[in-house]
Design a protein around this motif. Structure first.
Motif, PDB file in Angstrom:
ATOM      1  N   ILE A  52       0.859  -1.304  -0.039  1.00 20.96           N
ATOM      2  CA  ILE A  52      -0.095   0.015  -0.083  1.00 20.96           C
ATOM      3  C   ILE A  52       1.036   1.357  -0.067  1.00 20.96           C
ATOM      4  O   ILE A  52       0.534   2.124  -0.927  1.00 20.96           O
ATOM      5  N   ALA A  53       1.920   1.135   0.813  1.00 16.03           N
ATOM      6  CA  ALA A  53       2.672   2.415   0.678  1.00 16.03           C
ATOM      7  C   ALA A  53       3.503   2.717  -0.481  1.00 16.03           C
ATOM      8  O   ALA A  53       3.688   3.813  -0.997  1.00 16.03           O
ATOM      9  N   SER A  54       3.964   1.519  -1.340  1.00 12.68           N
ATOM     10  CA  SER A  54       4.356   1.683  -2.566  1.00 12.68           C
ATOM     11  C   SER A  54       3.416   2.286  -3.646  1.00 12.68           C
ATOM     12  O   SER A  54       3.733   3.130  -4.435  1.00 12.68           O
ATOM     13  N   TYR A  55       2.424   1.924  -3.396  1.00 10.11           N
ATOM     14  CA  TYR A  55       0.967   2.380  -4.410  1.00 10.11           C
ATOM     15  C   TYR A  55       0.718   4.064  -3.999  1.00 10.11           C
ATOM     16  O   TYR A  55       0.746   4.707  -5.070  1.00 10.11           O
ATOM     17  N   ASN A  56       0.682   4.052  -2.624  1.00  9.69           N
ATOM     18  CA  ASN A  56       0.618   5.844  -2.362  1.00  9.69           C
ATOM     19  C   ASN A  56       1.703   6.647  -2.801  1.00  9.69           C
ATOM     20  O   ASN A  56       1.502   7.569  -3.005  1.00  9.69           O
ATOM     21  N   LYS A  57       2.814   6.048  -2.873  1.00 14.57           N
ATOM     22  CA  LYS A  57       3.854   6.818  -3.250  1.00 14.57           C
ATOM     23  C   LYS A  57       3.724   6.979  -4.772  1.00 14.57           C
ATOM     24  O   LYS A  57       4.315   7.991  -5.144  1.00 14.57           O
ATOM     25  N   GLY A  58       3.339   6.140  -5.353  1.00 14.76           N
ATOM     26  CA  GLY A  58       2.935   6.252  -6.854  1.00 14.76           C
ATOM     27  C   GLY A  58       2.267   7.379  -7.063  1.00 14.76           C
ATOM     28  O   GLY A  58       2.190   8.325  -7.970  1.00 14.76           O
ATOM     29  N   LEU A  59       1.009   7.586  -6.258  1.00 13.03           N
ATOM     30  CA  LEU A  59      -0.008   8.434  -6.385  1.00 13.03           C
ATOM     31  C   LEU A  59       0.804   9.975  -5.979  1.00 13.03           C
ATOM     32  O   LEU A  59       0.268  10.998  -6.628  1.00 13.03           O
ATOM     33  N   LYS A 109       6.364  -4.686  -4.334  1.00 14.45           N
ATOM     34  CA  LYS A 109       5.606  -4.742  -3.300  1.00 14.45           C
ATOM     35  C   LYS A 109       4.101  -4.311  -3.533  1.00 14.45           C
ATOM     36  O   LYS A 109       3.106  -4.954  -3.350  1.00 14.45           O
ATOM     37  N   ALA A 110       4.314  -3.201  -4.617  1.00 16.34           N
ATOM     38  CA  ALA A 110       2.994  -2.790  -5.128  1.00 16.34           C
ATOM     39  C   ALA A 110       2.396  -4.002  -5.902  1.00 16.34           C
ATOM     40  O   ALA A 110       1.053  -4.019  -5.957  1.00 16.34           O
ATOM     41  N   ALA A 111       3.215  -4.835  -6.509  1.00 17.71           N
ATOM     42  CA  ALA A 111       2.569  -5.647  -7.392  1.00 17.71           C
ATOM     43  C   ALA A 111       1.725  -6.901  -6.839  1.00 17.71           C
ATOM     44  O   ALA A 111       1.046  -7.601  -7.215  1.00 17.71           O
ATOM     45  N   SER A 161      -5.910  -5.197  -6.990  1.00 15.97           N
ATOM     46  CA  SER A 161      -6.636  -3.977  -6.763  1.00 15.97           C
ATOM     47  C   SER A 161      -7.019  -3.182  -7.814  1.00 15.97           C
ATOM     48  O   SER A 161      -6.071  -3.001  -8.861  1.00 15.97           O
ATOM     49  N   TYR A 162      -8.114  -2.853  -7.785  1.00 11.07           N
ATOM     50  CA  TYR A 162      -8.682  -2.123  -9.423  1.00 11.07           C
ATOM     51  C   TYR A 162      -7.868  -0.950  -9.268  1.00 11.07           C
ATOM     52  O   TYR A 162      -7.644  -0.268 -10.341  1.00 11.07           O
ATOM     53  N   LYS A 163      -7.878  -0.020  -7.955  1.00 14.29           N
ATOM     54  CA  LYS A 163      -7.383   1.124  -8.144  1.00 14.29           C
ATOM     55  C   LYS A 163      -5.566   1.214  -8.488  1.00 14.29           C
ATOM     56  O   LYS A 163      -5.256   2.043  -8.961  1.00 14.29           O
ATOM     57  N   ALA A 164      -5.147  -0.042  -8.274  1.00 13.50           N
ATOM     58  CA  ALA A 164      -3.620  -0.018  -8.355  1.00 13.50           C
ATOM     59  C   ALA A 164      -3.423  -0.029 -10.107  1.00 13.50           C
ATOM     60  O   ALA A 164      -2.557   0.740 -10.516  1.00 13.50           O
ATOM     61  N   HIS A 165      -4.307  -0.874 -10.691  1.00 14.83           N
ATOM     62  CA  HIS A 165      -4.309  -0.939 -12.187  1.00 14.83           C
ATOM     63  C   HIS A 165      -4.692   0.422 -12.971  1.00 14.83           C
ATOM     64  O   HIS A 165      -4.444   0.868 -13.875  1.00 14.83           O
ATOM     65  N   TYR A 166      -5.864   0.849 -12.264  1.00 16.91           N
ATOM     66  CA  TYR A 166      -6.411   2.125 -12.768  1.00 16.91           C
ATOM     67  C   TYR A 166      -5.408   3.182 -12.661  1.00 16.91           C
ATOM     68  O   TYR A 166      -5.192   3.840 -13.781  1.00 16.91           O
ATOM     69  N   ASN A 167      -4.756   3.358 -11.582  1.00 16.24           N
ATOM     70  CA  ASN A 167      -4.038   4.499 -11.524  1.00 16.24           C
ATOM     71  C   ASN A 167      -2.637   4.409 -12.339  1.00 16.24           C
ATOM     72  O   ASN A 167      -1.922   5.077 -12.931  1.00 16.24           O
ATOM     73  N   LEU A 168      -2.122   2.982 -12.477  1.00 14.77           N
ATOM     74  CA  LEU A 168      -1.176   2.652 -13.363  1.00 14.77           C
ATOM     75  C   LEU A 168      -1.278   3.023 -14.737  1.00 14.77           C
ATOM     76  O   LEU A 168      -0.458   3.599 -15.606  1.00 14.77           O
TER      77      LEU A 168
END
Length: 359
Positions: free
Chosen positions: A165-172, A203-205, A210-217
């Motif tokens: 989640i931290a890796s994903y939020n870092k991307g945001l 880690k984000a992988a 996660s819908y949000k992970a793919h959508y934001n990528l």
């Protein structure tokens, strides 16, 4: 001699008790600060308990009062400070919230949930992206003690999830920085590339579903001009949550930009229908206006047969999709047919064959 022995036996216990009491009295005077701190700690814990109880009952002002009283008595209570920060967020007092989070982390640096909340507020509410990224990096690099008790308790899974989640939020946060300074600049592109790297982090992988992970990528790749990856990620997001309009709409915009008007028309139709079913008529009207423009483009290109066939193919109506309790749900006797229609991403093959040098 026997008299002295008997006297000692009778008085030893009393003398020992008296000495202990005397030493205790002396220690109170000598170490009064320590005793006072322990008394205040107990009193503080009591008020924190009252604050927790009020917090759970959504009596927020009462919770704030109790937490503040408890923290004056027992400043080191990190959880109370973090909860206080969460309440300030509810009141939209974001600066007080971040102050509370920072104080909590001073006393408990490995408080991962609090550090995550701190990063989210800094990035999403105050646009302090660098501060947020530092918080996320701390979580990613943290090495908490792994505790595993077979069949009873293990923090291994939650630790992996927090890092993901931290890796994903870092991307945001990196994407936010790029948009803040203007997406066309060289620096903005660098931030977007860092965002992409954060989303693609191993880690984000772990948030594969996660819908949000793919959508934001997908959105980040679209801003970078990597249309192939953007299209494929939108399709993955749609497969996970086909009833979310955002991925359909952005995919339609991307397809129109690439000149795939037929495929764009289908995705615009899906997005418009979902918005209409949710009662979001303002955005639905915008989508339908764009849809009409795509229709006109197809007419101009002489695609009459395609438009005619679209009206004869399966197309769910508003009555088949309804909005209940905040979610789009299927209200149709053949719900699987509708789900397949929404989930189907026939444009995936276009992006698999798309050459990146066409950007």
């Amino acid at each position: 001699m026997n008299f002295l022995k008997n006297l000692f036996k009778k008085t030893a216990a009393k003398i020992t008790a008296a000495v202990i009491i005397l030493l205790l009295i002396i220690s109170v005077f000598v170490f009064w600060g320590w005793y006072e701190k322990q008394i205040n700690k107990v009193r503080g814990m009591y008020y924190v308990y009252k604050g927790d109880k009020a917090y759970k009952q959504h009596k927020l002002q009462k919770a704030i009062n109790n937490y503040n009283t408890g923290l004056r008595l027992y400043p080191e209570h990190a959880k109370a400070r973090c909860n206080l920060g969460n309440i300030y967020v509810m009141f939209e007092d974001y600066y007080s919230a971040t102050d509370s989070y920072q104080e909590a982390l001073k006393y408990k640096p490995n408080f991962i949930v609090c550090r995550m909340n701190h990063g989210i507020v800094e990035a999403e509410k105050l646009a302090n992206y660098d501060t947020a990224i530092r918080q996320y990096d701390t979580i990613i690099k943290s090495k908490p003690r792994i505790i595993q008790i077979p069949f009873i308790y293990s923090n291994w899974k939650s630790t992996k999830q927090n890092r993901a989640i931290a890796s994903y939020n870092k991307g945001l946060a990196f994407r936010g920085k790029s948009l803040y300074i203007g997406e066309k600049s060289f620096v903005a592109k660098q931030y977007l590339e860092k965002a992409e790297a954060a989303y693609d982090d191993k880690k984000a992988a772990e948030l594969e579903k996660s819908y949000k992970a793919h959508y934001n990528l997908a959105l980040t790749n679209q801003l970078l001009g990597d249309y192939r990856e953007a299209g494929l990620e939108y399709c993955k997001a749609i497969e996970i949550k086909p009833m979310n309009f955002e991925a359909h709409y952005n995919l339609a915009i991307l397809l129109r930009h690439l000149g795939h008007y037929k495929e764009a028309l289908i995705e615009f139709e899906k997005a418009g229908m979902l918005l209409d079913a949710r009662g979001d008529y303002l955005r639905a009207r915008h989508v339908y206006d764009v849809l009409n423009e795509v229709n006109q483009t197809l007419v101009f290109k002489g695609e009459y047969d395609f438009i005619k066939n679209r009206t004869e193919s399966y197309h769910p109506t508003k009555e088949e999709v309804v909005f209940r309790k905040g979610k789009v749900v299927v209200d149709h006797h053949d719900k699987h047919k509708l789900q397949r229609f929404m989930k189907d991403c026939p444009t995936k093959h276009l992006f698999k064959d798309y050459e990146t040098d066409e950007k």
